[in-house]
Write an enzyme that holds these catalytic residues in place. Structure first.
Site, PDB file in Angstrom:
ATOM      1  N   HIS A 192      -8.033  18.089  10.118  1.00  0.00           N
ATOM      2  CA  HIS A 192      -7.744  16.692   9.764  1.00  0.00           C
ATOM      3  C   HIS A 192      -6.510  16.535   8.891  1.00  0.00           C
ATOM      4  CE1 HIS A 192      -8.409  12.569   8.365  1.00  0.00           C
ATOM      5  NE2 HIS A 192      -8.130  13.031   7.171  1.00  0.00           N
ATOM      6  N   HIS A 240     -20.497 -15.410 -10.066  1.00  0.00           N
ATOM      7  CA  HIS A 240     -19.534 -16.248  -9.354  1.00  0.00           C
ATOM      8  C   HIS A 240     -18.356 -16.675 -10.231  1.00  0.00           C
ATOM      9  CE1 HIS A 240     -22.655 -16.262  -6.393  1.00  0.00           C
ATOM     10  NE2 HIS A 240     -22.087 -17.164  -5.634  1.00  0.00           N
ATOM     11  N   HIS A 266      -1.384  15.194   8.407  1.00  0.00           N
ATOM     12  CA  HIS A 266      -2.622  15.200   9.181  1.00  0.00           C
ATOM     13  C   HIS A 266      -2.336  15.518  10.649  1.00  0.00           C
ATOM     14  CE1 HIS A 266      -3.251  12.666   5.637  1.00  0.00           C
ATOM     15  NE2 HIS A 266      -4.523  12.969   5.705  1.00  0.00           N
TER      16      HIS A 266
END
Lengths: 670, 670
Positions: B255, B478, B20
């Protein structure tokens, strides 16, 4: 009307001797304002497609919604409220979609409800853009969400709410129960966010703070919110948790404990509710009853729909099909074409590319496919020629291409968890089949939303590319080792790790056909050769005999079975050939989906994996998982990866045909 | 100086043919300002305890930090930069702590680096409050973090940065590389946050936007940031990604792709860098060289330390011990006392309570224990009498108790992922051993940070309570089903699921003693009876024979082995007794930690699990995991739970001694 909610909440929690009275009691007045004055819904038909959606993001306050559903006339009798939190009741501890009529999504894991709501509002916006026609507002409803401090502290609220702002979801209205209390107490020491400023920073309109116990004030705020044309709206409502309880209000104890008999008696007096537990006077029922109004609303919509259907019969049919979650009538043919094309071309490509090839085919034929990526579009290859990028203009309208099409591929930004929960919301809303991509390792970020999709039985498809050390140089932070195995452990999730274009096309077919099941597709970054096979149908069984010894010129029955998935299938085939040279006949079984294979009948299973043959598995991931298939040896990776080119890593970690051959020989003692 | 970074970054990425270049080239000028004018560090001693910490949260820009370390004089020779992203080099694709001198944390998974930085700044603040004395600023350094758009989109940035604001971490300075580009392109359609407004809403000071290519402007911003007395600081620096590259700057292509030979040639010209790849002129080295300045800084600090040590010898010794990560010299005795007390009292309590009992003991003796909970303190029972709540006053100073103690238990709010990454930062900084609690199911939220702790070999302890359907009425959202098994798959993580007070005390002992390994303690909500045993030492082996047939009055060798963990150990013992009535002798093996057991020698393993005896496992979770122990049958739970009282659920899902007895009999055919 609010007192009825408070009483039902405290009494049901007391009866169960567990639960959360604080939120329902604190939000009762807000609920009166929304449910009796604004919410467009029909208790007689919770499936009415154009109903407003209501999400209780602070799902622990489940007695609030159970009370609302019961009082307004849903098929949720008082006996179910009495059985709050008991086995097989329709009133589980947290609201669960599919269990209780009128529940739009399963909530409890904080922050996800509001994110589902963002997905619902997105689906509404897109469907309206796709189906509405001048004079026909076929799709025109709002999404309301209640949320508390907990949801706002969770990181996912940042991801989803930032996107809601970017997408200008003006029909999303969230009401924040701003009571200043979380489980650990008054939130000041750990929650100092200026929440209105934060939401304005996302492009939301913020109304309030208003007094959350003043029904008219909340009513006015909602009325104002409904006028928003290009911003989602947050209404900040100041409330007192456990409002009505003389001694528990405004305390963390009100959150998650029964009030106790004595305090309940005092509360009855304080709120002026002399009735016995689970008794509601007829006039209160009458005030809450939403059946007549809801019936009229739906009838009016139905009339509109019929006019629409007369004017646009094909659109109307497509709309009903898609809202029902049915695939096109010719889906089977579409699938056969996709798989057949893969088979015929026999290409050597990465399976992420194979996925895009399949998607190219499916997105062209299934307008309900709604793709996306968490800022890795070019890596995940989730976009196709049929899926232009979803964009909104400055006024909030969905941008159309020159041909009039709307966007069908979403740039979620670097927001994996938000993407997954938003996709759940899209699937819950209906009308679209959402799929989205990121790197497999970052399935960790979205894991609980994947679990929630499985729990809710939603058709949501995760495209997880760069599925192993095969991604190479990015190194161990990006290399999946435990992820394939750990995703397979989530009940109800189908996991695919295909070996080539054909298996990938089948994976997509089954992921789309599974109406009530999420799927995860684990795809390679690197190219994989096509694995020749005569019959592609058998792939649908999750595992199958890919190559018998005869296919490498050895006319003897196999003495062992190699089990392989994805990028390791080619290693297995090379090893099989090498073993054949040494006159050792082995069978290669490809297992693109162990979860699908595990659902096959016993006869098929033992046909593929004959009980008497020793088994050797190879997968570039943790070995623990494979022992369930009674393996004698597993070639796996039980440490983290390294940063290096993929080829070097496969060699370094022993994913070579030489090592596999040696392992098989050791097992066979020859 | 900036051109040297740009050249090294583009050349190394080109040589590796992956990486990058965009971020290092875009942030080169910012790096010049920070590293050459502000950062207090000593390249000759990366372990100097009072150095400033530097975190590259956008870890994909790794060539930035490798260039900085090399140029400023760390032991990272040019050959390592040439070997960027190659196997066993010191320059992996993303920065990794422990591999490269000067790397403070492993980054890459976005949002976690800045969260680690929050933890480092928290540790600094607490250590300063604990150890500094008038005239002796023993602990006085800053934490700097670079971050990009990706980190800011991630939800964890919300959690961690909100806490940094609440904690008034004024010595935390984050510099935002505001280049408007992420992988999918210009971020405008998916990232519209007003980031300065968002950070102000958290209580941060925001400086800028400044021109990120104007070294003096960045220098001035940092100088201003260093004057903050009660707020963390975000410096917004406007930059151009890939700055210097004529055709790639300001594009997403900059990038993550090599620039290519042609563009590199053009860039060399544009930035005025005529030197060959990996060649740096002596005068550039001289400008970057931080060894002399760093040596002087450390020498000065050392002088201060010696004065401190003279004035406060015990404090100085404790400080050095804790920064080295060593436990107190009498830790072995402390542990023996904790385990012995549990053994002697033989209490029936929930293992979450057993954990608190152990913690009560350890926190009283180990001042480095720094507890916390994600808003479930009263449920996780992570607090003790020795750990007052951490609070800061309006001026940002750490609040002291009447006796002068500082807070040692942190209310993280409902921020599981943030908590986990902040704990990683605390552990990386040194001086404290962090532990934190939430419900086991919500380990999903923090999963990647747990993985990162394992990858980084950090002593971080996760207290996961409510570990199964045994939590009861809160229901399937949960209830952990797959979590124990899936945590065990993370390489390098020790997972404990103790059965009683004694096993819990041992789990804590090993978690504390494991300097280079994170641990997860899976604890019950419900009470569990004490399991009588003669020898508690053997628990340290992870699995052991808890009860032979003789202990239930049957003097015959076992014909089968029951494997059980946690709350199912009592069921195993009951089944053993019932089987003894039918003259069927079985052995019960308790496996509080399979990960520890798996590291034992083969002799011990076959002593505990004799090869010839059939094995039957029972655990209230997915069964897949248990086949690795060659089980003939597994009593597990391969679906989601339900909402009901715990007792009803155990019965409903077959976690009863009757079912276990029947399973054993079936395996034995009798």
């Amino acid at each position: 009307m609010a007192a009825a909610i408070r009483a039902l909440a405290m009494d049901a929690v007391q009866a169960a001797n567990s639960g959360h009275p604080g939120a329902p009691m604190g939000m009762a007045d807000i609920a009166v304002a929304l449910w009796s004055r604004h919410l467009r819904h029909n208790p007689a038909d919770p499936a009415w497609v154009d109903r407003d959606r209501f999400v209780l993001s602070n799902g622990h306050g489940s007695m609030l919604i159970y009370a609302l559903l019961h009082l307004s006339g849903y098929a949720l009798p008082m006996d179910e409220l009495r059985a709050f939190r008991q086995l097989h009741s329709k009133t589980p501890g947290h609201p669960e979609v599919g269990i209780t009529p009128g529940i739009e999504t399963t909530t409890g894991p904080l922050g996800q409800g509001i994110s589902n709501a963002v997905g619902m509002a997105l689906a509404e916006k897109l469907l309206a853009a796709e189906f509405n026609r001048p004079g026909h507002a076929l799709v025109d409803h709002r999404t309301y969400a209640f949320l508390g401090d907990g949801c706002l502290m969770e990181g996912i609220s940042h991801e989803a709410c930032a996107l809601a702002g970017a997408w200008k979801l003006n029909k999303l209205i969230a009401i924040y129960d701003d009571n200043g209390i979380s489980i650990d107490g008054q939130v000041q020491p750990w929650f100092v966010d200026d929440t209105p400023a934060r939401f304005k920073a996302y492009g939301w309109q913020v109304i309030g703070p208003v007094d959350g116990h003043d029904v008219d004030a909340v009513d006015a705020a909602i009325a104002q919110a409904k006028t928003s044309v290009d911003q989602p709206v947050l209404i900040v409502a100041k409330t007192h948790i456990g409002k009505g309880s003389p001694n528990r209000a405004n305390t963390a104890k009100a959150h998650g404990e029964p009030l106790g008999a004595e305090e309940i008696a005092k509360t009855r007096e304080a709120i002026g509710w002399p009735h016995a537990p689970f008794e509601v006077p007829a006039e209160v029922y009458a005030a809450w009853d939403a059946k007549a109004r809801g019936g009229a609303l739906q009838a009016s919509w139905q009339q509109g729909f019929e006019a629409y259907a007369a004017a646009h019969p094909e659109l109307a049919e497509a709309f009903l099909r898609r809202m029902a979650g049915d695939l096109p009538a010719d889906f089977a043919e579409i699938a056969v074409e996709a798989v057949g094309a893969a088979h015929d071309k026999a290409e050597t490509v990465a399976t992420r590319k194979a996925s895009q090839i399949a998607l190219e085919h499916f997105t062209a034929r299934l307008p309900e496919l709604l793709g996306g990526s968490a800022d890795l579009t070019g890596s995940n290859l989730t976009n196709t020629n049929s899926t232009p990028a979803f964009r909104v203009d400055a006024a909030g309208a969905v941008v159309r291409t020159e041909s009039g099409a709307i966007g069908r591929h979403i740039n979620y930004g670097v927001r994996e968890f938000g993407m997954a929960a938003i996709m759940n919301g899209v699937a819950l809303h209906g009308g679209y089949i959402p799929y989205g991509g990121t790197f497999l390792t970052f399935s960790d970020y979205s894991r609980n939303a994947i679990r929630m999709a499985a729990l809710m039985k939603l058709r949501v498809i995760h495209v997880f590319t760069h599925d192993s050390i095969g991604l190479g140089e990015d190194g161990p932070t990006h290399q999946s080792v435990e992820h394939a195995a750990s995703l397979r452990l989530i009940p109800g999730l189908d996991v695919w790790r295909p070996a080539d274009t054909c298996e990938t096309a089948v994976a997509w077919t089954l992921a789309l056909a599974n109406k009530h099941r999420p799927s995860a597709l684990l795809l390679s970054r690197q190219n994989l050769p096509y694995a020749p096979r005569t019959d592609a149908d058998v792939i649908t069984r999750g595992a199958y005999v890919l190559a018998e010894p005869s296919e490498v010129g050895l006319d003897k029955p196999a003495k062992a079975v190699i089990l392989a998935t994805g990028s390791e299938v080619q290693i297995a085939l090379h090893a099989q050939a090498a073993l054949a040279q040494a006159k050792i006949p082995v069978r290669v079984v490809s297992l693109p989906s162990t979860t699908v294979f595990d659902r096959q009948d016993a006869a098929y299973k033992s046909e593929v994996l004959p009980p008497k043959l020793p088994r050797i598995a190879i997968e570039a991931g943790v070995s623990d998982f494979w022992w369930k298939y009674g393996c004698a040896a597993v070639v796996g990776l039980d440490s983290f990866g390294e940063s290096a080119p993929a080829g070097a890593l496969f060699k370094h970690f022993g994913f070579t045909s030489e090592n596999l051959v040696a392992t098989v020989r050791k097992v066979l003692g020859k």
